[in-house]
Write a protein that holds these residues in place. Structure first.
Motif, PDB file in Angstrom:
ATOM      1  N   TRP A  24       0.923  -1.545   0.253  1.00  0.00           N
ATOM      2  CA  TRP A  24       0.063  -0.050  -0.013  1.00  0.00           C
ATOM      3  C   TRP A  24       0.712   1.681  -0.393  1.00  0.00           C
ATOM      4  CZ3 TRP A  24      -4.003  -1.280   4.207  1.00  0.00           C
ATOM      5  CH2 TRP A  24      -5.361  -2.172   3.767  1.00  0.00           C
TER       6      TRP A  24
ATOM      7  N   THR B 232      -4.322   1.639  -2.284  1.00  0.00           N
ATOM      8  CA  THR B 232      -5.819   0.106  -1.619  1.00  0.00           C
ATOM      9  C   THR B 232      -5.500   0.109  -3.959  1.00  0.00           C
ATOM     10  OG1 THR B 232      -6.531   2.158  -1.659  1.00  0.00           O
ATOM     11  CG2 THR B 232      -5.725   0.824   0.313  1.00  0.00           C
TER      12      THR B 232
ATOM     13  N   SER C 184       0.692   0.790   6.496  1.00  0.00           N
ATOM     14  CA  SER C 184       1.148   0.356   5.161  1.00  0.00           C
ATOM     15  C   SER C 184       2.630   0.467   5.046  1.00  0.00           C
ATOM     16  CB  SER C 184       0.931   1.846   4.169  1.00  0.00           C
ATOM     17  OG  SER C 184       1.672   2.887   5.077  1.00  0.00           O
TER      18      SER C 184
END
Length: 467
Positions: free
Chosen positions: A47, A52, A269
């Motif tokens: 990510w 995403t 992330s």
């Protein structure tokens, strides 16, 4: 080289034998268990570069690669049920040098994956016990699960099946608990490499995220290394592989979407425990659900960690048995009939990696990210060699017994091969320093390979490759 290959079929069959005790469900447990830690951590690093939405596209491409690869790889596994897995297929197809390249790549994949998982185990335990150093917990995990693998493959496989089922249950619980806070807008916000709209820069991030999408499925091929311990490998392995990849694809999509839609995905992330942190968005830090997730989440990490120890030990065992590594590593425990020395040897390397921050933490990446990338390099090279072996054996050995034939041949293996080549080229571009280290490993191994030809000539014959 041909004479060397022939020399491996001279003499008595080796007595370095493994017990045939594994059934279909146990093999499915190994297939899913090897990989399921990839649903818990590692993937979220993708990510950071792809966002995403960009990562969804990368993950779908990688899922297609793995699906076609597994359907093709199963033909090799059932035709040559050997503890060496890819090493055995490549040696059969391309001789000793091909066997070396596949074996070395597989060894890098399976020896470097466990320390990354062990560090994640340490991170999960650190959530519950803030005073516990994650690296020390990771080393403790090695000691416990090496011992369990040494005690016996039947016990190890039964344990693997139990923790795998619990890990799947836990992922379903996670999705259920965060579902009340599901907001698609959370998932899509900044979903193209941090931007709300697609641009050419999004391609850059999507390609850079490839190693972390691979982590979703990495090591499922390790079931091949349990083939000599399967009761009926020609029937049970195809079932385990097909059911395993379908299970993992569904779980990967579910976990990724529900975690990203729970809140601010950018906070997930670059960490080793994205699921507990995602649950915090919904239930808060002190919820009983939160603590349950941490404890149950360990089952997923343990399943993969434990399963990959089984995988790397069989690879070391098979390479040593064939003379590619020192012969003493192929010794089987007289009581437990497990390759105890191979289990310990891989553990020593893994523990050293855990405590090698200065050596492995470079190129702006975290220690875990670099270990993951190194493991993925080994996997991708092995996938390429395996698909080439499949094409070669279809031509050079058309009469080989093939209990399972790759569907839609040659399209499935061709797609898997081309996708793997794209992944390798992309990874070299985005992870050049790690690629250099990986190449150095292969080069040093090749020097050893050249210097030890006599060792392979003196190795006992391999009955499974004489056919």
């Amino acid at each position: 080289m041909k004479s060397e290959a022939k020399s491996q079929h001279v003499g008595k069959v080796t007595h370095h034998e493994l017990k045939q005790t594994l059934g279909t469900w146990q093999l499915w447990g190994i297939a899913v268990g090897l990989v399921i830690s990839g649903e818990y951590f590692g993937w979220s690093y993708g990510w950071a570069s792809a966002g995403t939405l960009g990562f969804v596209i990368t993950a779908v491409f990688i899922a297609a690669m793995y699906t076609t690869f597994i359907f093709s790889f199963t033909e090799l596994t059932t035709s040559i049920p050997h503890a060496g897995g890819p090493f055995a297929y490549a040696r059969h197809a391309f001789g000793p040098t091909g066997g070396y390249l596949a074996g070395a790549a597989t060894l890098v994949e399976f020896v470097f994956a466990p320390p990354a998982i062990a560090l994640a185990i340490g991170a999960y335990l650190h959530v519950q016990f803030p005073g516990l150093e994650p690296k020390h917990a990771a080393m403790g995990a090695y000691l416990v699960f090496m011992a369990l693998n040494i005690v016996g493959v039947q016990i190890a496989a039964a344990f693997e099946l139990c923790v795998t089922v619990l890990a799947i249950f836990e992922l379903l619980v996670f999705m259920g608990v965060v579902s009340p806070g599901f907001e698609w807008s959370n998932f899509t916000k900044g979903g193209w490499s941090g931007a709300d709209t697609f641009s050419m820069g999004s391609f850059h991030g999507m390609f850079a995220a490839i190693p972390f999408a691979i982590w979703f499925f990495l090591a499922i091929e390790g079931v091949a290394m349990a083939a000599e311990e399967a009761k009926n490998p020609k029937r049970s392995i195809p079932i385990a592989y097909v059911a395993g990849i379908l299970t993992l694809v569904v779980l990967a999509i579910g976990v990724m979407v529900f975690a990203g839609a729970a809140g601010d995905w950018t906070k997930l992330s670059n960490i080793n425990d994205p699921l507990p942190q995602a649950m915090k968005f919904i239930v808060g830090e002190h919820s009983g659900w939160m603590h349950m997730l941490v404890w149950l989440g360990l089952f997923g990490l343990v399943a993969s960690f434990h399963g990959i120890i089984l995988g790397y030990s069989r690879q070391i065992f098979a390479l040593a048995r064939a003379g590619y590594l020192p012969e003493w590593l192929s010794k089987v425990h007289p009581r437990f009939k497990t390759p105890h020395r191979a289990i310990l040897a891989g553990g020593v390397v893994g523990i050293a990696a855990i405590y090698s921050d200065e050596l492995i933490q470079f190129g702006g990446q975290t220690l875990t990210a670099n270990i993951v990338t190194m493991s993925v390099f080994g996997a991708i090279v092995m996938y390429i060699i395996s698909m080439l072996s499949l094409f070669k054996l279809r031509r050079s050995d058309p009469d080989m017994e093939r209990p399972f034939r790759a569907p839609l041949f040659p399209f499935f293996p061709a797609f898997a091969l081309v996708a793997a080549v794209i992944c390798l080229a992309t990874m070299v571009y985005f992870n050049f320093l790690v690629a250099i280290v990986f190449a150095i490993f292969l080069a040093l191994g090749y020097v050893y390979f050249l210097l030890t030809r006599h060792q392979r000539e003196a190795a006992p014959s391999d009955a499974l490759l004489e056919e």
